[in-house]
Design an enzyme around this catalytic site. Structure first.
Site, short mmCIF file in Angstrom:
data_model
loop_
_atom_site.label_atom_id
_atom_site.label_comp_id
_atom_site.label_asym_id
_atom_site.label_seq_id
_atom_site.Cartn_x
_atom_site.Cartn_y
_atom_site.Cartn_z
N GLU A 51 16.07 -6.69 21.57
CA GLU A 51 16.13 -5.14 20.12
C GLU A 51 14.65 -5.15 19.74
O GLU A 51 14.32 -4.61 19.21
CB GLU A 51 16.30 -6.01 18.87
CG GLU A 51 18.56 -6.12 18.73
CD GLU A 51 19.17 -6.68 18.04
OE1 GLU A 51 17.75 -7.10 17.16
OE2 GLU A 51 19.86 -7.40 17.86
N TYR B 114 -0.02 -6.07 6.18
CA TYR B 114 -0.60 -7.47 6.58
C TYR B 114 -2.73 -7.63 7.61
O TYR B 114 -2.02 -8.49 8.58
CB TYR B 114 0.37 -6.50 7.46
CG TYR B 114 1.70 -6.53 7.92
CD1 TYR B 114 2.47 -7.46 7.17
CD2 TYR B 114 2.12 -5.42 8.14
CE1 TYR B 114 3.86 -6.43 6.86
CE2 TYR B 114 3.32 -4.94 7.56
CZ TYR B 114 4.27 -5.53 7.30
OH TYR B 114 5.77 -5.20 6.85
N CYS C 77 -4.90 5.40 -6.04
CA CYS C 77 -5.56 4.29 -7.22
C CYS C 77 -5.13 2.99 -7.00
O CYS C 77 -4.84 2.30 -7.93
CB CYS C 77 -4.34 4.57 -8.38
SG CYS C 77 -4.50 6.59 -8.98
N GLU C 78 -5.51 2.40 -5.71
CA GLU C 78 -5.40 1.10 -5.21
C GLU C 78 -6.79 0.43 -4.53
O GLU C 78 -7.00 1.03 -3.86
CB GLU C 78 -4.59 1.11 -4.55
CG GLU C 78 -3.07 0.81 -4.95
CD GLU C 78 -2.81 -0.38 -6.12
OE1 GLU C 78 -2.89 -0.99 -6.10
OE2 GLU C 78 -2.00 0.37 -6.80
#
Length: 425
Positions: free
Chosen positions: A284, A327, A353-354
Site C-alpha cells: 500500500e 512533524y 497567525c502562528e
C-alpha cells in the site's frame, strides 16, 4: 542525477503557472507520477496487489493517472472510497484499510463491494458480522454483486499491531505497542475464528502498517516475524491465511534529490519470506509513488530580520503545507530559475497567525527578494490533502503538467466558498 519519479517541470512553465493561476499552487508532474507507479509495477508481478494509499494524494486527476497502471487503491474513509470510484477504480480493486471505522464506514465498504475490508478492532468485527449476516445482509450483498458481478463471501482482513518501533516520527509510527490501530497479536486468533464462522464473510488477510516515511526496509522484516508466526498458528486449526498485507510507509530522502529506498528491495525481502508458502503479498505505497512528483509554488511577500537572522515571508503557510508544523518535516526549498547562495541561515516563513508557521529553516536563499518564486520540492504527498482553512484562507489550486501542456485539476477556492454552506441566524 534526478530520478525519473521526481518532478522535472521547467522554470518557464512554473512561472507561467504562477502568473496565470496564482500562488500558492501545487504542481504535479504526470510523467513523474507514472515513473513513481512504475517503481512498484516493475517489481510486483500482479499490479492489482499494489494499492496506492489515497490519503497521500487524493486529487481525482492524480488517482485517474495511477488507475491507468492497473494498480489498486487503499482508502481509509467513505470519502476516499467515493473519490476512488469517481476516479475510475473498480470496487474489487479497492481496499478499505485498517483505520478506526464507524459502523457506517464498515457498511459503506460492504455495500460498495470492496475487494478487501480490513478490520482493526472488536467493534468493527462485530459490525461486519452483524451487517453481513443480519437482516441487512441481502441488501449489502445485492449492492456489492450489482457493482462487480461477484458472489460468494466478502473478503476481510485483520490489522495486527506488532509492537514495533520503526524509526519514523512518533506521530507517524502506527505499529508500536501503544498505537491506536489494530489487534495485538494475542487477540487475532479469536477474531479470525469469529469471522470464519460467518457464511457471508471470509477472512483472508493479515494486515500491518508500521508508519509513514520509513527510511529502509528493515522494520518490515521484524513485522513479518510477527505476522508469519500468527499465520502459522491460525492455519493449524482454522481457515489458512491467504494474504499478507504489508502496508505502506516506505519513505523518500527529503534532504536531497535522490537516494530513496527502493521498492524492489522491500518486495524482494517479502517474497523471500513467503517463498514456499501459498500466501501472497499486498503493498500500500503512497509517499514513495507521488511525493517526488509534486512541488508547492509560493511567492515571497517580503524579507525581514528575525532574531538577527534573515527570513523570507511567503504567501504559502502551514494551512497549505503542514508537514513542518506537524512533524518538523524539512523539504528542499529552491528559487525558481535561480540558485542557492550564502550560508544556511535563512528561514522560510508563512503568513498565518502562528509562530510555528514555518516552511523551512537554515536555507541558502540570501539572493531571494520580494516577489520571487520559491518551489518547495517533493510536496506531492501529504500536501494538499492536509490543507486547512485556518484564518479563513482559501485552499490552493492544483495543476497537472503533462509534457508540454498543463491544466488546473482543482481551482483555487474563492472567498465565498469559505462560507458557502453556512447561515446567518
Amino acid at each position: 542525477m534526478i530520478p525519473a519519479h521526481a518532478a522535472s517541470v521547467s522554470s518557464d512553465t512554473l512561472r507561467a503557472i504562477a502568473a496565470e493561476v496564482g500562488t500558492p499552487v501545487y504542481v504535479y508532474d504526470a510523467r513523474a507520477i507514472d515513473a513513481g507507479a512504475a517503481r512498484w509495477t516493475g517489481c510486483v508481478a500482479d499490479p492489482a496487489r499494489i494499492c496506492f494509499a489515497a490519503k497521500a494524494n487524493s486529487n481525482l486527476a492524480v488517482l485517474a493517472r495511477l488507475e491507468r497502471h492497473g494498480i489498486g487503491l487503499e482508502v481509509a474513509t467513505p470519502g476516499e472510497l467515493g473519490r476512488g470510484l469517481a476516479a475510475g477504480f473498480a470496487a474489487p480493486r479497492i481496499v478499505l484499510g485498517g483505520v478506526p471505522k464507524s459502523d457506517a464506514a464498515v457498511e459503506a465498504g460492504l455495500r460498495a463491494g470492496v475487494g478487501l475490508l480490513v478490520l482493526q478492532s472488536e467493534r468493527e468485527v462485530e459490525a461486519a458480522l452483524r451487517l453481513a449476516d443480519g437482516a441487512a445482509a441481502g441488501a449489502v450483498r445485492a449492492d456489492a454483486a450489482g457493482a462487480d458481478g461477484a458472489d460468494g463471501p466478502l473478503q476481510v482482513g485483520i490489522r495486527v499491531r506488532p509492537g514495533i518501533r520503526a524509526g519514523a516520527h512518533p506521530s507517524l509510527e502506527t505499529g508500536r505497542e501503544d498505537a491506536k490501530f489494530g489487534f495485538p497479536p494475542d487477540g487475532v486468533e479469536d477474531a479470525w475464528r469469529a469471522l470464519a464462522a460467518s457464511r457471508r464473510i471470509r477472512p483472508t488477510t493479515l494486515a500491518v502498517h508500521l508508519g509513514s516515511g520509513l527510511p529502509d526496509a528493515g522494520p518490515y522484516e521484524r513485522a513479518l516475524d510477527v505476522i508469519l508466526g500468527l499465520a502459522d498458528r491460525i492455519g493449524r486449526d482454522g481457515p489458512p491465511v491467504a494474504e499478507i498485507d504489508i502496508g505502506g510507509g516506505l519513505g523518500i530522502a527529503y534532504d536531497r534529490a535522490d537516494g530513496d529506498p527502493e521498492p524492489a528491495d522491500l518486495v524482494a525481502r517479502v517474497e523471500r519470506r513467503l517463498a514456499g508458502s501459498e500466501m501472497v503479498a499486498r503493498y500500500e505505497p503512497g509517499r514513495s509513488v507521488v511525493a517526488r512528483a509534486g512541488v508547492l509554488l509560493t511567492r515571497v511577500l517580503y524579507r525581514r530580520e528575525r532574531d538577527g537572522a534573515p527570513a523570507l515571508v511567503c504567501d504559502a503557510g502551514y494551512t497549505d503545507f503542514a508537514r513542518y508544523a506537524l512533524y518538523g518535516g524539512q523539504h528542499r526549498v529552491l528559487p525558481v530559475g535561480g540558485r542557492e547562495e550564502g550560508e544556511p541561515t535563512v528561514e522560510v516563513l508563512g503568513p498565518t497567525c502562528e509562530s510555528g508557521d514555518v516552511l523551512g529553516t537554515a536555507r541558502r536563499l540570501h539572493g531571494v527578494r520580494a516577489d520571487d518564486l520559491l518551489a518547495m520540492r517533493d510536496a506531492g504527498a501529504y500536501g494538499f490533502v492536509m490543507a486547512s482553512n485556518y484564518n479563513s484562507r482559501p485552499r490552493p489550486a492544483e495543476v497537472l503538467v503533462d509534457g508540454d501542456g498543463w491544466r488546473v485539476v482543482r481551482p483555487r477556492e474563492r472567498l465565498e466558498d469559505l462560507w458557502r454552506h453556512e447561515t446567518v441566524a
